[in-house]
Design an enzyme around this catalytic site. Structure first.
Site, PDB file in Angstrom:
ATOM      1  N   ARG B  16      45.659  29.054  44.970  1.00  0.00           N
ATOM      2  CA  ARG B  16      46.182  30.055  43.750  1.00  0.00           C
ATOM      3  C   ARG B  16      46.398  31.336  43.970  1.00  0.00           C
ATOM      4  NH1 ARG B  16      45.307  34.257  40.720  1.00  0.00           N
ATOM      5  NH2 ARG B  16      43.106  34.035  40.800  1.00  0.00           N
ATOM      6  N   ASP B  17      45.306  32.215  44.157  1.00  0.00           N
ATOM      7  CA  ASP B  17      45.544  33.494  44.445  1.00  0.00           C
ATOM      8  C   ASP B  17      46.247  33.779  45.965  1.00  0.00           C
ATOM      9  OD1 ASP B  17      45.561  36.240  43.692  1.00  0.00           O
ATOM     10  OD2 ASP B  17      43.380  36.449  44.363  1.00  0.00           O
ATOM     11  N   HIS B 208      34.946  38.886  43.728  1.00  0.00           N
ATOM     12  CA  HIS B 208      36.406  38.736  44.057  1.00  0.00           C
ATOM     13  C   HIS B 208      36.869  39.794  45.038  1.00  0.00           C
ATOM     14  CE1 HIS B 208      40.312  36.324  43.328  1.00  0.00           C
ATOM     15  NE2 HIS B 208      40.657  37.607  43.736  1.00  0.00           N
ATOM     16  N   HIS B 210      39.308  41.645  47.921  1.00  0.00           N
ATOM     17  CA  HIS B 210      40.558  41.474  48.978  1.00  0.00           C
ATOM     18  C   HIS B 210      40.306  42.413  50.033  1.00  0.00           C
ATOM     19  CE1 HIS B 210      43.831  39.443  46.186  1.00  0.00           C
ATOM     20  NE2 HIS B 210      42.692  39.205  45.737  1.00  0.00           N
ATOM     21  N   CYS B 241      49.337  41.762  49.613  1.00  0.00           N
ATOM     22  CA  CYS B 241      49.146  42.674  48.735  1.00  0.00           C
ATOM     23  C   CYS B 241      50.479  42.863  47.891  1.00  0.00           C
ATOM     24  CB  CYS B 241      48.162  43.651  49.267  1.00  0.00           C
ATOM     25  SG  CYS B 241      48.113  45.200  48.079  1.00  0.00           S
ATOM     26  N   ASN B 250      43.283  38.229  50.145  1.00  0.00           N
ATOM     27  CA  ASN B 250      42.091  37.700  49.670  1.00  0.00           C
ATOM     28  C   ASN B 250      41.125  37.631  50.966  1.00  0.00           C
ATOM     29  OD1 ASN B 250      43.376  35.513  47.605  1.00  0.00           O
ATOM     30  ND2 ASN B 250      41.944  36.674  46.815  1.00  0.00           N
TER      31      ASN B 250
END
Lengths: 305, 305
Positions: B16-17, B208, B210, B241, B250
Site C-alpha cells: 500500500r504505502d 511509522h 520514512h 517521497c 518507508n
C-alpha cells in the site's frame, strides 16, 4: 529525556577510507580540488590519504602528491594513514598533523589485511608511534573489526581492550573503534562502550561506523547516549564494502550532520558545503553515493541550481 | 544497559504505502504473487492496498482485484486503506480484517492531501469508523506529518494529540503515527512519545517512519527505548517521497529485521523470505530499492544462487 552534548567532532575520512574502497582512481587534480572543498566546510579534521604502499591501495597511490598540493587550512588538522616507518617517513616529508596507525582486534582479519599476526604487528606500531611522537605529531590508532570479524565472527570487548591497552601504552593520543564490516546493532555498541568507557577517557575514543546494513546512524545515537563525542564519517557515504560489492560504505557525513544538527548538537560544519563536496565526488566516480540525506538533498539541489 | 522488549510486531505496508509512491503500475498478477510471498514470510499483518478512488492513486487502481485474488493466510491480518464510506464498502466486499483510516496532524497537509480541512474530515472518519466497527472490523487510524509538515513546518505534540483523542473517541483500536516526510530525528521522537505515552496505552501506538534522510532506524531505536513495540515498514524500503524524487521511502523491512533480530527481539518473520520478496518487487519495478541491508544481502544472494 536524553541529554545531548553541546558539540561533536567529526573527522572526514572520505579521501582515505572512502576512496580506498572505490574501484575508480580519482585524478589527482580532482582529489586536491575536492579535499580543498572539504577544508572549507568547517570540518576540523580530514584524513587526506594513506601512505600504505601503492601496490596495496591503488586508488591512493598519489598520497604524496595529494599531500603536497592540498591547500592547508590552519583551522583543519590533517591526518594520513601510516602502516610502517617507511610510510611515516613519506607522510612526515609530505606533511601531516596526525599519524594514523591501524590494527585489527581480530587476529585473522589482521593477518588477511597486512599478512602479520597482532603480536607481529605490535613492534612495528610501537616504532611508528614513538617516531611520530618524536616528530611532535599526534597519533590516532584505528582498531578495526571491534564488533564482528568476517572470518572469526563475534569479537569480545576484552579482545578490543587488549589492543587498546597496548596502543595507549605505546603513546597514541586517541583510538578510533571501527565497525569495519558494518554489522553492529546498538546493543553491541552498548556492550562495548560499557567496557571501554569504564577504562578510558571518552575524549580519547572515536567511533567509526560503516553503514553496510543501514545501522550506522542508530549506532551513532547509542554512542552519543553513552557519552561519545567524536566520530569518523565520509562525504556521501563513500567507500563500499570489500566483502560485499554494492553495499554501503562509511556512515555518510551528510546523514551524520542531519542527525547532529537536528539534535541541536554543534559541529561547526556547513551542510551545504558537504553536499557540494559529495555531489562533486559522486560526479567524478560516476555513480550515486549511498547517503540518504544526500539523495534527498540532491533532488532539492537540482531544483535550485 | 537498555532493556528491549521480547517481541515487536511489524505491519508490512509495502503493497500500500510503498507502491502508492512508485510511478510504475505493477501488473495485478505480479502484485498478487508478491503479496502471497509476503503472506508466507511470517509477518502478522499486511496492508494489501488502498480503496481510495483509482484516479488519486493509479498504482493501486486494482485494489478490489488484488483483494479478491490474494491467498489469505489465516495467521495474517489483512488491512487496507479506506478514505470514506464508498471505499469501506468496497473493502468490506473484497475482504479486510482491519480498516485503515487516515488524517494529517497538519491542517494544510490534510487540505492538500484530500481537499478537506481536519474539521471537515472528522465527520467522514466518524462514519467510516462506526460502520467498520458495526461490521466487526478493527480500525487503525493513520495520523500523518506528526513531526513536520512540508507546508507548516514543525508540528507540536498537542496538535497530534488533538487528532488522536478524536480518533480514539470515534473508536479506532490503534493509531499509527507517521513521519510522512522522513524529517524527524530521535529528539523529536522522544518529545512526541513523552506526550503520547503518558496519555495512551503503548500497545495502541504504532510508529511509522520514512527513511528519506536516513534517520528511520535511529528513530525506531528511540521508540523501542520508550516502550513502543509496533512498527510499519515496507519490503526493500519501497515508496520514495512525493516531495523529493529519488529520495528513500518507508523504512525498509529488511533493515528493521536486521536491527530487531540483532537486538535479540523476536518478530516471527524470516529475513530470507523478506529478501526474496524485496528482490522480486525490485525486479518488477526495474530499479534498486534503497534498503542498505537489502543491498548487502543482494550481493550475497547473487553469490549463492
Amino acid at each position: 529525556m536524553c541529554q545531548y552534548p553541546k558539540h561533536v567532532g567529526i573527522k572526514e575520512v572520505g579521501p582515505r577510507d572512502g576512496l580506498q574502497n572505490e574501484d575508480v582512481f580519482i585524478d589527482t587534480n580532482d582529489k586536491v580540488k575536492w579535499i580543498n572543498m572539504l577544508s572549507e566546510s568547517g570540518v576540523k579534521e580530514i584524513e587526506y590519504s594513506s601512505f600504505v604502499h601503492p601496490k596495496w591501495i591503488p586508488p591512493l597511490a598519489d598520497a604524496r602528491e595529494v599531500g603536497r598540493r592540498i591547500k592547508r587550512n590552519p583551522d583543519v588538522t590533517y591526518s594520513a594513514l601510516v602502516p610502517n616507518l617507511k610510510g611515516l617517513e613519506h607522510a612526515l616529508e609530505t606533511g601531516i598533523d596526525v599519524a594514523s596507525v591501524f590494527m585489527s582486534a581480530s587476529d585473522t582479519h589482521n593477518q588477511k589485511n597486512i599478512n602479520k599476526s597482532i603480536d607481529e604487528t605490535y613492534p612495528v606500531l610501537k616504532k611508528v608511534i614513538h617516531e611520530a611522537k618524536d616528530a611532535k605529531k599526534a597519533v590516532t590508532g584505528y582498531v578495526s573489526t571491534v564488533f564482528d570479524c568476517p572470518y572469526e565472527g563475534r569479537i569480545s570487548p576484552e579482545q578490543v581492550i587488549d589492543v587498546c591497552d597496548q596502543l595507549f601504552d605505546y603513546g597514541v593520543d586517541s583510538i578510533s573503534l571501527g565497525d569495519t564490516i558494518g554489522t553492529a546493532v546498538p546493543s553491541q555498541v552498548e556492550a562495548l562502550l560499557a567496557s571501554i568507557l569504564s577504562r578510558y577517557d571518552q575524549e580519547k575514543i572515536i567511533m567509526h561506523f560503516h553503514d553496510t546494513r543501514g545501522m550506522a546512524i542508530a549506532n551513532m545515537m547509542t554512542s552519543i547516549q553513552h557519552g561519545i563525542t567524536r566520530f569518523d564519517s565520509s562525504v556521501g557515504g563513500l567507500g563500499g564494502c570489500p566483502y560485499a560489492k554494492g553495499a554501503a560504505g562509511n556512515v555518510a557525513t551528510n546523514d551524520v550532520l542531519y542527525l547532529l544538527h537536528g539534535l541541536g548538537i554543534e559541529t561547526g560544519i556547513k551542510e551545504e558545503k558537504i553536499q557540494q563536496a559529495a555531489l562533486y565526488i559522486q560526479d567524478k566516480l560516476g555513480k550515486s553515493l549511498p547517503s540518504k540525506a544526500l539523495a534527498y538533498q540532491s533532488t532539492n539541489y537540482k531544483k535550485t541550481v
